[in-house]
Design a protein around this motif. Structure first.
Motif, PDB file in Angstrom:
ATOM      1  N   ALA A 285      34.509   1.330  -1.908  1.00  0.00           N
ATOM      2  CA  ALA A 285      35.950   1.272  -2.148  1.00  0.00           C
ATOM      3  C   ALA A 285      36.542   2.670  -2.300  1.00  0.00           C
ATOM      4  N   ASN A 286      35.798   3.588  -2.890  1.00  0.00           N
ATOM      5  CA  ASN A 286      36.298   4.944  -3.126  1.00  0.00           C
ATOM      6  C   ASN A 286      35.733   5.952  -2.126  1.00  0.00           C
TER       7      ASN A 286
ATOM      8  N   ARG B 184      32.284  -1.247   4.743  1.00  0.00           N
ATOM      9  CA  ARG B 184      33.411  -1.901   4.088  1.00  0.00           C
ATOM     10  C   ARG B 184      33.787  -3.217   4.751  1.00  0.00           C
ATOM     11  N   GLU B 185      33.654  -3.287   6.041  1.00  0.00           N
ATOM     12  CA  GLU B 185      34.261  -4.370   6.820  1.00  0.00           C
ATOM     13  C   GLU B 185      33.841  -5.763   6.358  1.00  0.00           C
ATOM     14  N   PRO B 186      32.568  -6.031   6.007  1.00  0.00           N
ATOM     15  CA  PRO B 186      32.255  -7.399   5.563  1.00  0.00           C
ATOM     16  C   PRO B 186      33.011  -7.836   4.311  1.00  0.00           C
ATOM     17  N   TYR B 187      33.484  -6.902   3.498  1.00  0.00           N
ATOM     18  CA  TYR B 187      34.159  -7.237   2.242  1.00  0.00           C
ATOM     19  C   TYR B 187      35.658  -7.460   2.422  1.00  0.00           C
TER      20      TYR B 187
ATOM     21  N   VAL C 175      42.420  -1.676  -0.428  1.00  0.00           N
ATOM     22  CA  VAL C 175      41.609  -0.502  -0.145  1.00  0.00           C
ATOM     23  C   VAL C 175      42.099   0.104   1.165  1.00  0.00           C
ATOM     24  N   ASP C 176      42.737   1.254   1.078  1.00  0.00           N
ATOM     25  CA  ASP C 176      43.254   1.937   2.261  1.00  0.00           C
ATOM     26  C   ASP C 176      44.058   0.987   3.146  1.00  0.00           C
ATOM     27  N   GLY C 177      44.929   0.209   2.512  1.00  0.00           N
ATOM     28  CA  GLY C 177      45.857  -0.636   3.240  1.00  0.00           C
ATOM     29  C   GLY C 177      45.338  -2.002   3.623  1.00  0.00           C
ATOM     30  N   THR C 178      44.104  -2.345   3.277  1.00  0.00           N
ATOM     31  CA  THR C 178      43.527  -3.634   3.641  1.00  0.00           C
ATOM     32  C   THR C 178      43.039  -4.341   2.390  1.00  0.00           C
ATOM     33  N   LEU C 179      43.405  -5.624   2.233  1.00  0.00           N
ATOM     34  CA  LEU C 179      42.965  -6.402   1.087  1.00  0.00           C
ATOM     35  C   LEU C 179      41.484  -6.748   1.228  1.00  0.00           C
TER      36      LEU C 179
ATOM     37  N   SER D 225      39.044   2.872  10.990  1.00  0.00           N
ATOM     38  CA  SER D 225      38.094   2.075  11.772  1.00  0.00           C
ATOM     39  C   SER D 225      38.319   2.324  13.258  1.00  0.00           C
ATOM     40  N   PRO D 226      37.375   1.931  14.121  1.00  0.00           N
ATOM     41  CA  PRO D 226      37.593   2.113  15.565  1.00  0.00           C
ATOM     42  C   PRO D 226      38.861   1.439  16.072  1.00  0.00           C
TER      43      PRO D 226
END
Length: 597
Positions: free
Chosen positions: A363-364, A388-391, A349-353, A501-502
């Motif tokens: 995700a979208n 998104r970050e916790p996933y 997702v946007d470069g991160t697994l 992300s920041p």
């Protein structure tokens, strides 16, 4: 009112009148000539050139060293890499000691024929260099037919052994001219505290000549030139493209006492320069410049690049960058955002697994968004990106020197970021004693398992759990190893900080601004590489050499400005073994030549 007595004195009036500037050329101090001569010797380019020119037929003529120093002096004083300006400097503005160092003959400078003969020697000397380095020499005084020019252009692309050697030698000479100032800054300790963050960018270098004409069936005099299109622009620039690397720095993250400020302070030098046809070898040219930095022992950190590098094949850019230890910070086009693929059951997702069960709305969140919406995030999008970050898969180990990392399921480990019924069924957690949670403590409340997001699985899976071999690999074994290139074609999208992300903003934005700062300095300050009138010599070889000389002088000016504004003590020249070329060389006694580099 009484007129002052001095105003009625004609002689004093004549002395007070402004005098016209003299027509005599300014004299260049020997110290500046010695400094540039030292840097040229220290770069090692003269050894390569002398070895290549040795044994060639014809008279030796004026030394190539003299012509190159004349071009460097012209760039410093006239902001021009024109051979005509270099001739005037060598003839009129050097003092006797410098003339003896550079083997400039004594001629009658008022004799126009003698001046013309000297200028022809300068041009022939530079032409001798470009001829020796050119893979296939052509007549550059006229425009060739398109078919004939295409055959000569192919000499820069084929795999002929001799042509490959000449192209490699030309680039080696260019690299040495650029890196001599980087070595100088490293020796002075100006990169102390620098973490190795680098920005890669490709900028247009316009050509003086006309573009090809299909109607007249004529190619350009610059047969290897093409159309360079900057991001978001429909208007191209005819010329070459220059790949530039800049020594950049990220910002401190949010929560740090110095949040928003640069982590390290150092001169933002150009670390590499490669001139090429627009659109050709964008990724490999950046990798080449990164490879030349390896022998210097500089640190390896973040590598930020724009969308032109994201579009490169994995084996052309991302694979080699990761194997050298760089972490990537990338941007995406509109059709590249959102879910980009899968790997061992995890989605990219946007470069991160991330966990394959991440909600679709998260995700979208960026799917189909245009650049304006991404640059100016609204509150709703920011909230979705934060959720998104916790996933995301957690970094368990690495990166290794070769770019290998180990990632872990977000529900695994002693500090999971989500709760997952599937994970608890496959990997039953050990029973633990109930813990009393202080609801007034926000940190303790957020760390409790019940406060974390829950992975939603289908009711069918809850009622009839499938066999373990039918579940994704990341669910069966919650730790995976990701090596450079393991994701195949989609590995070009993978980056090391969650997109938008920041932490991504703290890395990507400042590094990209440093790229634009270097481009602005190279195109709008003392030396302008975007002005083709400043480098009129024909041919890709000549343009490569002149661009390298320009970058050398730009870096030298950056170092000069940096030491004047940021050094605690002014740096002085040393007439002993400590002289390194940062400041003009101290005067030499009895007109002796400067110490060799």
């Amino acid at each position: 009112m009484t007129v002052p007595r001095a105003w009625r004195n004609p002689e004093k009036i004549r002395h007070c009148r402004p005098r016209p500037v003299t027509d005599a050329p300014a004299q260049i101090p020997d110290s500046k000539v010695g400094q540039l001569d030292f840097l040229l010797h220290r770069s090692g380019t003269l050894d390569l050139i002398d070895a290549e020119l040795a044994g060639r037929p014809g008279p030796d003529g004026l030394p190539v060293r003299t012509v190159l120093i004349g071009l460097l002096l012209s760039l410093h004083y006239n902001q021009s890499a024109s051979l005509a300006d270099a001739c005037r400097i060598l003839l009129d503005q050097l003092q006797p000691p410098a003339r003896s160092w550079l083997a400039i003959p004594d001629i009658d400078r008022d004799d126009q024929w003698a001046r013309h003969a000297f200028s022809r020697r300068v041009y022939r000397s530079f032409d001798r260099l470009t001829t020796a380095l050119d893979p296939l020499r052509i007549d550059r005084r006229r425009r060739l037919p398109l078919a004939e020019a295409a055959a000569h252009t192919a000499a820069w692309e084929d795999n002929d052994t001799e042509r490959l050697r000449r192209r490699a030698l030309l680039q080696d000479i260019s690299d040495r001219l650029v890196l001599v100032t980087v070595r100088l800054a490293q020796r002075r300790g100006l990169f102390k505290g620098w973490r190795g963050d680098i920005g890669a960018d490709t900028t247009a270098v316009p050509a003086w000549h006309h573009e090809p004409s299909d109607q007249r069936d004529l190619a350009s005099v610059e047969v290897t030139a093409g159309w360079h299109f900057s991001g978001g622009s429909n208007k191209g620039v005819f010329g070459h493209s220059a790949t530039l690397l800049v020594a950049a720095s990220r910002r401190h993250s949010v929560g740090h006492p110095n949040a928003g400020r640069r982590i390290s302070k150092h001169p933002q030098l150009a670390l590499g320069a490669v001139l090429d046809t627009p659109g050709k070898r964008v990724g490999p040219n950046a990798i080449h410049s990164l490879t030349t930095l390896v022998p210097l022992g500089l640190p390896v950190g973040l590598l930020a690049a724009d969308r032109a590098y994201t579009d490169q094949k994995t084996e052309h850019f991302q694979l080699h960058a990761r194997r050298m230890g760089y972490q990537l910070a990338l941007d995406y086009k509109r059709d590249q955002r959102g879910v980009q693929g899968t790997h061992l059951g995890a989605i990219l997702v946007d470069g991160t697994l991330a966990c394959s069960c991440m909600p679709d709305v998260l995700a979208n969140a960026t799917t189909g968004l245009d650049d304006k919406a991404v640059r100016d995030l609204d509150e709703t999008l920011e909230q979705r990106l934060a959720k998104r970050e916790p996933y995301f898969l957690k970094l368990k180990q690495g990166p290794a020197p070769d770019g290998t990392i180990r990632l872990q399921c977000p529900a695994a480990g002693p500090s999971p970021s989500v709760t997952c019924a599937r994970f608890n069924r496959l990997h039953r957690p050990q029973a633990s004693a109930p813990v009393v949670v202080d609801l007034t403590n926000a940190r303790a409340t957020a760390a409790h398992r019940s406060a974390k997001p829950s992975i939603q699985i289908s009711p069918a899976e809850r009622l009839r759990p499938p066999n373990e071999d039918k579940l994704p690999r990341i669910c069966r074994k919650p730790t995976i190893t990701v090596r450079p290139g393991d994701l195949g074609m989609i590995d070009k999208f993978r980056q090391d900080r969650p997109y938008l992300s920041p932490t991504w903003h703290d890395a990507y934005k400042p590094i990209r601004s440093h790229n634009e700062g270097l481009n602005g300095r190279a195109k709008g300050h003392h030396i302008d590489i975007a002005d083709p009138r400043k480098r009129l010599a024909h041919g890709r070889v000549a343009q490569t050499v002149l661009l390298a000389l320009m970058i050398l002088m730009i870096n030298l000016q950056i170092l000069h400005d940096w030491t004047r504004t940021s050094s605690p003590e002014p740096i002085k020249a040393d007439d002993g073994q400590g002289y390194d070329g940062l400041v003009p060389m101290p005067p030499t006694a009895n007109g002796l030549p400067p110490p060799p580099g």
